[in-house]
Scaffold this motif. Structure first.
Motif, PDB file in Angstrom:
ATOM      1  N   VAL A  31       8.764   9.822  -1.786  1.00  0.00           N
ATOM      2  CA  VAL A  31       7.512   9.658  -1.046  1.00  0.00           C
ATOM      3  C   VAL A  31       7.492   8.281  -0.389  1.00  0.00           C
ATOM      4  CG1 VAL A  31       4.998   9.542  -1.242  1.00  0.00           C
ATOM      5  CG2 VAL A  31       6.291  11.200  -2.617  1.00  0.00           C
ATOM      6  N   ASP A  32       7.068   8.242   0.864  1.00  0.00           N
ATOM      7  CA  ASP A  32       6.940   6.987   1.595  1.00  0.00           C
ATOM      8  C   ASP A  32       5.622   6.326   1.199  1.00  0.00           C
ATOM      9  OD1 ASP A  32       7.075   4.899   3.397  1.00  0.00           O
ATOM     10  OD2 ASP A  32       6.303   6.099   5.076  1.00  0.00           O
ATOM     11  N   ILE A  33       5.708   5.270   0.410  1.00  0.00           N
ATOM     12  CA  ILE A  33       4.514   4.572  -0.064  1.00  0.00           C
ATOM     13  C   ILE A  33       4.151   3.463   0.926  1.00  0.00           C
ATOM     14  CG2 ILE A  33       3.498   3.175  -1.891  1.00  0.00           C
ATOM     15  CD1 ILE A  33       3.962   6.066  -2.668  1.00  0.00           C
ATOM     16  N   ILE A  34       2.929   3.496   1.410  1.00  0.00           N
ATOM     17  CA  ILE A  34       2.405   2.421   2.255  1.00  0.00           C
ATOM     18  C   ILE A  34       1.551   1.558   1.344  1.00  0.00           C
ATOM     19  CG2 ILE A  34       1.074   1.842   4.310  1.00  0.00           C
ATOM     20  CD1 ILE A  34       1.668   4.681   5.338  1.00  0.00           C
ATOM     21  N   ASP A  35       2.097   0.423   0.945  1.00  0.00           N
ATOM     22  CA  ASP A  35       1.486  -0.359  -0.123  1.00  0.00           C
ATOM     23  C   ASP A  35       0.579  -1.447   0.439  1.00  0.00           C
ATOM     24  OD1 ASP A  35       0.790  -1.518  -2.475  1.00  0.00           O
ATOM     25  OD2 ASP A  35       2.835  -1.897  -3.179  1.00  0.00           O
ATOM     26  N   ARG A 302      -3.816  -7.100  12.512  1.00  0.00           N
ATOM     27  CA  ARG A 302      -3.759  -6.076  11.461  1.00  0.00           C
ATOM     28  C   ARG A 302      -5.157  -5.735  10.965  1.00  0.00           C
ATOM     29  NH1 ARG A 302       1.451  -7.919   7.724  1.00  0.00           N
ATOM     30  NH2 ARG A 302       3.045  -7.661   9.351  1.00  0.00           N
ATOM     31  N   ARG A 303      -5.991  -6.749  10.823  1.00  0.00           N
ATOM     32  CA  ARG A 303      -7.374  -6.492  10.412  1.00  0.00           C
ATOM     33  C   ARG A 303      -8.059  -5.550  11.395  1.00  0.00           C
ATOM     34  NH1 ARG A 303     -12.335 -10.365  11.843  1.00  0.00           N
ATOM     35  NH2 ARG A 303     -11.524  -9.662  13.856  1.00  0.00           N
ATOM     36  N   VAL A 373      -0.665  -6.286   4.616  1.00  0.00           N
ATOM     37  CA  VAL A 373       0.737  -6.616   4.347  1.00  0.00           C
ATOM     38  C   VAL A 373       1.701  -5.561   4.881  1.00  0.00           C
ATOM     39  CG1 VAL A 373       0.261  -8.092   2.364  1.00  0.00           C
ATOM     40  CG2 VAL A 373       0.504  -5.624   2.025  1.00  0.00           C
ATOM     41  N   GLU A 374       1.188  -4.685   5.739  1.00  0.00           N
ATOM     42  CA  GLU A 374       2.035  -3.739   6.466  1.00  0.00           C
ATOM     43  C   GLU A 374       1.748  -3.922   7.949  1.00  0.00           C
ATOM     44  OE1 GLU A 374       4.297  -1.589   5.362  1.00  0.00           O
ATOM     45  OE2 GLU A 374       3.783  -0.969   3.306  1.00  0.00           O
TER      46      GLU A 374
END
Length: 404
Positions: A31-35, A302-303, A373-374
């Motif tokens: 599974v591709d985890i977007i942390d 990003r925000r 953080v992504e």
């Protein structure tokens, strides 16, 4: 011999320990985890800082023990930073200690000043070390509001009058982790006046001083208040400002008595960071502010993407003024679950990792912390996953344009 050690008994299980096994299992299944859970900056450290480390490490003389207070050049560079940024004059020999990140500095300061049973006033919710540094040192924590609003001073006075023994210290953290609250100089002025009148130390965590999004209102230091240095120590970190989280460089600055106590404790515990790391940190502090501005710009973009895309997915994200975090209420239909169970369900159903608000104190249990953080593409993917999970109940309440 099977009993849990006394200090360990005082520490609850780390809340992220409930999430990490799920994350690891899902990753093992492909599974591709977007942390978005841990506030672990993903941007590389600027090249000129790395280059200075590489240059310095080639000199074998730098491989010996360093000094626990930090090399003189690093303390002078931090003093210069405070002078430029805040207009605060500091003596690098007596009012500054380099730490292994602000977290270590905070924990060792708690150890230095806390006697068993001492009461410390700590915001709730807040970064865990603000509470548990004192708990591990035998202190007693009394919760304070995290929001520096009009009720704060009333709460402070009530806490002081009804605490036995009288509190020895007040913890402040603005811009705040996890809530992203910010404070102004008027607020700090009131707090300093009250704490001086009641012989209470102020311990200020200013780790997010440079991650702010209103160019006209950079976060102040409490040390800008006249007389604050008589009772205050402030902690800063290079982790977020310069994308140097693994380097473990931070500072404690302020009152000479408190700094001396911290330095004495540290002298028994460590020899400071590796000297080439400290030399590279000097290059960072003395370098161009363009590096800081670029980091700030990335977090702002990003925000904006998170607030817009998650809002369209049906999850309103309040717009933070600072830090690398958003502090978001749990969607209404899942609020009954509490933050830990919701975070576990979210990662299982969407592959999106978040930080449960309860990990920062019981008053955070209706919230989730999301970290920037992504990259923007991954954040939008996380929003698409969340939209499917929530059933696409879009809400425009806090959508902001990407150019905001």
């Amino acid at each position: 011999m099977s009993e849990v050690f006394h200090r360990i008994r005082r520490l609850p299980p780390y809340v992220f320990a409930h999430i990490d096994p799920i994350k690891a299992k899902l990753r093992a299944e492909g599974v591709d985890i977007i942390d978005l859970g841990m506030g672990n900056p993903d941007m590389p450290t600027p090249e000129h800082i790395v280059a200075k480390l590489q240059e310095t490490v080639k000199d074998g003389r730098t491989h010996r023990y360093s000094t626990s207070r930090g090399i003189p050049g690093l303390r002078k560079a931090q003093a210069s930073y405070y002078g430029r940024r805040f207009g605060v004059k500091l003596n690098p020999d007596t009012q500054i200690v380099a730490t292994l990140g602000s977290k270590e500095g905070f924990a060792n300061m708690a150890s230095a000043i806390t006697a068993p049973g001492d009461v410390v006033l700590v915001p709730n919710p807040t970064y865990p070390i603000h509470s548990f540094g004192f708990i591990m040192s035998g202190g007693v924590v009394r919760s304070m509001p995290a929001d520096p609003n009009e009720d704060f001073m009333r709460s402070l006075d009530r806490a002081v009058r009804h605490s036995i023994p009288k509190p020895i210290a007040l913890v402040l953290n603005y811009p705040a982790n996890p809530t992203a609250y910010t404070a102004d100089l008027d607020f700090y002025t009131e707090v300093v006046k009250y704490c001086k009148a009641n012989d209470i130390f102020i311990l200020s965590d200013l780790a997010y001083s440079e991650i702010y999004f209103d160019e006209d209102a950079p976060p102040p230091s409490v040390l800008q208040v006249p007389g604050a240095i008589d009772i205050t120590v402030e902690f800063t970190s290079m982790s977020k400002t310069y994308s140097m989280p693994g380097w473990r460089v931070g500072f404690a600055v302020g009152n000479e008595r408190l700094i001396a106590a911290l330095a004495r404790v540290k002298s028994y515990l460590d020899y400071g960071a590796f000297t080439p790391i400290q030399v590279a940190a000097v290059a960072a502090l003395n370098g161009s502010d363009e590096v800081i501005e670029e980091v700030r710009k990335v977090y702002k973009n990003r925000r904006d993407v998170m607030v817009e895309s998650f809002g369209r997915a049906g999850w309103d994200i309040p717009v933070p003024k600072a830090t690398m975090f958003a502090w978001a209420p749990i969607p209404a239909q899942y609020a009954h679950m509490g933050s830990l169970e919701f975070a576990k369900l979210l990662i299982q159903e969407t592959g999106v990792g978040v930080a449960p608000g309860v990990g920062f104190g019981e008053y955070g249990d209706q919230y989730i912390r999301l970290a920037f953080v992504e990259n923007e593409h991954r954040i939008r993917q996380a929003a698409r996953n969340v939209k499917k999970f929530l059933g696409g109940k879009a809400s425009q309440g806090n959508v902001v344009p990407l150019t905001a």
